[in-house]
Each structure stands twice: as structure tokens, then as C-alpha cells.
Motif scaffolding. Structure first.
Motif, PDB file in Angstrom:
ATOM      1  N   UNK A 196     -16.858  21.487  70.316  1.00 24.44           N
ATOM      2  CA  UNK A 196     -16.452  20.076  70.320  1.00 24.44           C
ATOM      3  C   UNK A 196     -16.834  19.407  71.639  1.00 24.44           C
ATOM      4  N   UNK A 197     -16.568  20.080  72.738  1.00 25.43           N
ATOM      5  CA  UNK A 197     -16.884  19.536  74.051  1.00 25.43           C
ATOM      6  C   UNK A 197     -18.392  19.458  74.276  1.00 25.43           C
ATOM      7  N   UNK A 198     -19.107  20.516  73.875  1.00 22.37           N
ATOM      8  CA  UNK A 198     -20.561  20.535  74.055  1.00 22.37           C
ATOM      9  C   UNK A 198     -21.219  19.382  73.307  1.00 22.37           C
ATOM     10  N   UNK A 199     -20.750  19.103  72.108  1.00 21.94           N
ATOM     11  CA  UNK A 199     -21.274  17.974  71.333  1.00 21.94           C
ATOM     12  C   UNK A 199     -20.946  16.649  72.022  1.00 21.94           C
ATOM     13  N   UNK A 200     -19.747  16.550  72.557  1.00 16.47           N
ATOM     14  CA  UNK A 200     -19.328  15.330  73.249  1.00 16.47           C
ATOM     15  C   UNK A 200     -20.227  15.066  74.458  1.00 16.47           C
ATOM     16  N   UNK A 201     -20.476  16.102  75.248  1.00 17.72           N
ATOM     17  CA  UNK A 201     -21.320  15.950  76.426  1.00 17.72           C
ATOM     18  C   UNK A 201     -22.739  15.523  76.035  1.00 17.72           C
ATOM     19  N   UNK A 202     -23.241  16.104  74.941  1.00 19.16           N
ATOM     20  CA  UNK A 202     -24.590  15.761  74.483  1.00 19.16           C
ATOM     21  C   UNK A 202     -24.652  14.296  74.055  1.00 19.16           C
ATOM     22  N   UNK A 203     -23.632  13.854  73.334  1.00 27.78           N
ATOM     23  CA  UNK A 203     -23.593  12.466  72.875  1.00 27.78           C
ATOM     24  C   UNK A 203     -23.519  11.480  74.050  1.00 27.78           C
ATOM     25  N   UNK A 204     -22.932  11.937  75.156  1.00 29.79           N
ATOM     26  CA  UNK A 204     -22.831  11.092  76.346  1.00 29.79           C
ATOM     27  C   UNK A 204     -24.098  11.141  77.202  1.00 29.79           C
ATOM     28  N   UNK A 205     -25.050  11.967  76.773  1.00 25.16           N
ATOM     29  CA  UNK A 205     -26.313  12.071  77.490  1.00 25.16           C
ATOM     30  C   UNK A 205     -26.231  12.847  78.784  1.00 25.16           C
ATOM     31  N   UNK A 206     -25.274  13.751  78.894  1.00 25.87           N
ATOM     32  CA  UNK A 206     -25.092  14.520  80.120  1.00 25.87           C
ATOM     33  C   UNK A 206     -26.033  15.722  80.172  1.00 25.87           C
TER      34      UNK A 206
END
Length: 341
Positions: free
Chosen positions: A192-202
Motif C-alpha cells: 500500500x505504501x509503495x504504491x502511494x509513493x509511486x503515485x506521488x512520483x517519489x
């Protein structure tokens, strides 16, 4: 922290070989000026056919699971004593055992003969490795990091983890960094966190270690890197020092705070963790530490967008390896260390 602060002092260290941890201790101790003798724990020994039969009988018939471990520890003793005898130092100032349950009592007693003060730190819960109970009284000072263990023996002393202070903060390469082993109870949150970071462009470096093909398949299409070999302790710390935010997960079998948390203090990094215990300590600041409770990550974007809040030097120094070592060896630490329940 001062290089060569302990110049002229000598120490014996006995530490399990977890991802190069003995070498990491040795490097920081030598940075501080110590002459260091490392008692190895990674020698491969075989218990032999007869002992294997005894082990199987005790394990499956008598339900005793410690025979093999005890026998291997005994077989290592001869090699460990040889290392001790090869040292040209006849009397050491200090000795430190990490996870002393992994070392036999005979070795501990031999080390005691060659040192002025001997300390131990059981950084795993006492009940997980009950062999440790018979060894507590062999040491001058004995520390635990789980506050619930303190009531099990009046000799036990409280101790947190620390950060190695011979490695300094570096220029950032990653926005978020994590390395760990696959655990069923945290994999969904990690994804869940990894997907969130990816969506934020991190720019992330999220690494998960497992030998299981099935587990590796679960993260195959996720923004998570599968690694089949653990990252060494030193390389991991360098990665931490080069990252803006560190991701950490609590281990359910312990009640304490991981080294990862203290590394974020020493290297001035932000932390994302699911361990609410961090809120009770003097180093906690909501601008630096985002605590996930009930898998709720609301507010994470705001946390990531706010700058790091500079902690007072006293807090940073308190949780350093140098101060930790002074407390363990009873050398007048600059700041006292305690556990909070």
C-alpha cells in the motif's frame, strides 16, 4: 562525538554474524580508539551422526528443542578460545556480548578471566531464547531492550538501541528507503505504501528479502525490489544516510524500538513507522515521525511535504553509539538511557 575518545583502551566483543554486524561494531569501536578482539560466531560446525539422532529424539519425542543449539555452541568453543588466545593483549579493559544466549558459558567465563568488566545486551526478548536465563549472572552488567523483561530478574538494566556514529549524513539519493524480510503481517501495508509513493512520483528504494518463489511472485508487479541476498549492515546504513525518509515496521514479538528509528535521529532523517511506542520518547516530533495506526495513512502527503525539524544536539548525542557504549560499560555516559512502557 570524538574520534579516538577511548584511545589506549581494549575490548573483546562477541556478536552474532548478522549481515556483517561484528565488523560494523569493530569499525565504530576502532574509530573511537579501542583495540578490538572479535570472538566469531559464524564458524560452521556439524554435530555428527550420534548427536543428530539424539537431537531428533529430544525434539520430537521429548519436545526439547535446545539440544542441537547447545551442542553447536560447545563445538564452536574450541575455535573461539583459539581466537582469544591469539590476542597479544593479556588483560582487556572491557568485554561486550550481544545475544549472549548464542555463546556458551565456558566461553563467557574464559573471557571474564581476561577482562576487567564484562557486559551483555540481549536485544531479543528473553523468553524467545530461554537459554539466556542461566547466563545473566555471569555478567557484571546485563541489559534488555524490552521493558517487559525488566521484571524477570532484578539484575537486568534497561537499554534502547542506538545509531552508529562513525558514519555521517550523506547527500540524498532516495526520497524513501526500506529494506527488510518478507513478513505476512506487514506485506499488505508495505505494498500500500509503495504504491502511494509511486503515485506521488517519489524516488524510492524499497527492498524485500525472501527465498520463497511464491512470496517473490506476490511483489513481482509492485514498486518493490526483490532481493535474494541480505544487504550488509554497513551498506544499509549508507543507504539510510542517503535517503530523506526511512520506512520502518515494528516486530510483533518485541516491545521496543528498532535501530532504524535511532538511525533516523543520528542521520537527521524522517521516519514512517507503525510502532506507536516512538510517541512516548523524547526524540518524537510529529514533523519528523509519521506513525501509522490501524493501517491508516491519512495525512502522509502533508508529512512528506513538510521539512525536517532539527532536534537538539543533546537528543542526537544521547542515542549515539558512543553514549550507548559509555552506559553499557559504565563509563559515565553523557546522557542516561531508559526504556518507556
Amino acid at each position: 562525538m570524538f574520534k579516538n575518545e577511548f584511545s589506549g583502551k581494549s575490548i573483546i566483543i562477541a556478536i552474532p554474524d548478522h549481515f556483517g554486524l561484528p565488523q560494523r561494531f569493530k569499525e565504530n569501536l576502532e574509530f573511537l580508539g579501542f583495540k578490538v578482539c572479535v570472538i566469531p560466531d559464524n564458524m560452521k560446525v556439524k554435530i555428527g551422526f550420534i548427536n543428530t539422532i539424539i537431537h531428533v529424539y529430544k525434539k520430537f519425542i521429548l519436545r526439547e528443542k535446545t539440544f542441537k543449539k547447545i551442542k553447536k555452541t560447545e563445538l564452536k568453543l574450541k575455535k573461539q578460545l583459539a581466537v582469544l588466545e591469539q590476542s597479544n593483549i593479556k588483560k582487556f579493559n572491557y568485554a561486550l556480548f550481544i545475544r549472549p544466549d548464542l555463546f556458551c558459558s565456558e566461553l563467557i567465563n574464559e573471557v571474564k578471566k581476561k577482562t576487567e568488566k564484562i557486559s551483555a545486551y540481549q536485544w531479543d526478548g528473553l523468553d524467545r531464547f530461554p537459554l539466556i536465563y542461566e547466563k545473566i549472572n555471569l555478567f557484571d552488567r546485563f541489559f534488555v531492550f524490552d521493558v517487559n523483561d525488566l521484571e524477570k530478574n532484578s539484575k537486568l538494566l534497561p537499554l534502547t538501541n542506538f545509531y552508529f556514529d562513525d558514519i555521517k549524513k550523506s547527500e540524498n539519493k532516495y526520497d524513501v528507503y526500506f529494506v527488510g524480510t518478507y513478513m505476512k503481517n506487514r506485506i499488505d501495508l508495505l505494498i500500500k505504501l509503495a504504491r502511494k509513493f509511486k503515485n506521488l512520483g517519489l524516488n524510492t528504494s524499497i527492498n524485500l528479502h525472501t527465498h520463497s518463489i511464491e512470496k517473490a511472485r506476490k511483489i513481482k508487479n509492485e514498486p518493490i525490489t526483490h532481493i535474494d541476498k541480505p544487504i550488509s549492515f554497513r551498506d544499509n546504513i549508507i543507504n539510510v544516510s542517503q535517503s530523506k525518509v526511512i520506512l520502518d515496521f515494528a516486530n510483533d514479538v518485541h516491545y521496543g524500538i528498532s535501530m532504524r528509528t535511532f538511525e533516523t535521529i543520528g542521520y537527521r532523517k524522517k521516519l514512517i513507522t507503525n510502532n506507536p511506542l516512538v510517541k512516548k520518547y523524547d526524540f518524537y516530533n510529529s514533523q519528523n515521525m509519521f506513525v501509522i495506526e490501524n493501517k491508516n495513512i491519512d495525512g502522509l502527503e502533508d508529512f512528506l511535504s513538510t521539512p525536517y525539524y532539527e532536534l537538539h544536539d543533546d537528543i542526537i548525542n544521547k542515542y549515539s553509539f558512543t553514549n550507548w557504549l559509555k552506559y553499557v560499560l559504565d563509563i559515565h555516559p553523557n546522557f542516561p538511557i531508559n526504556l518507556i512502557k
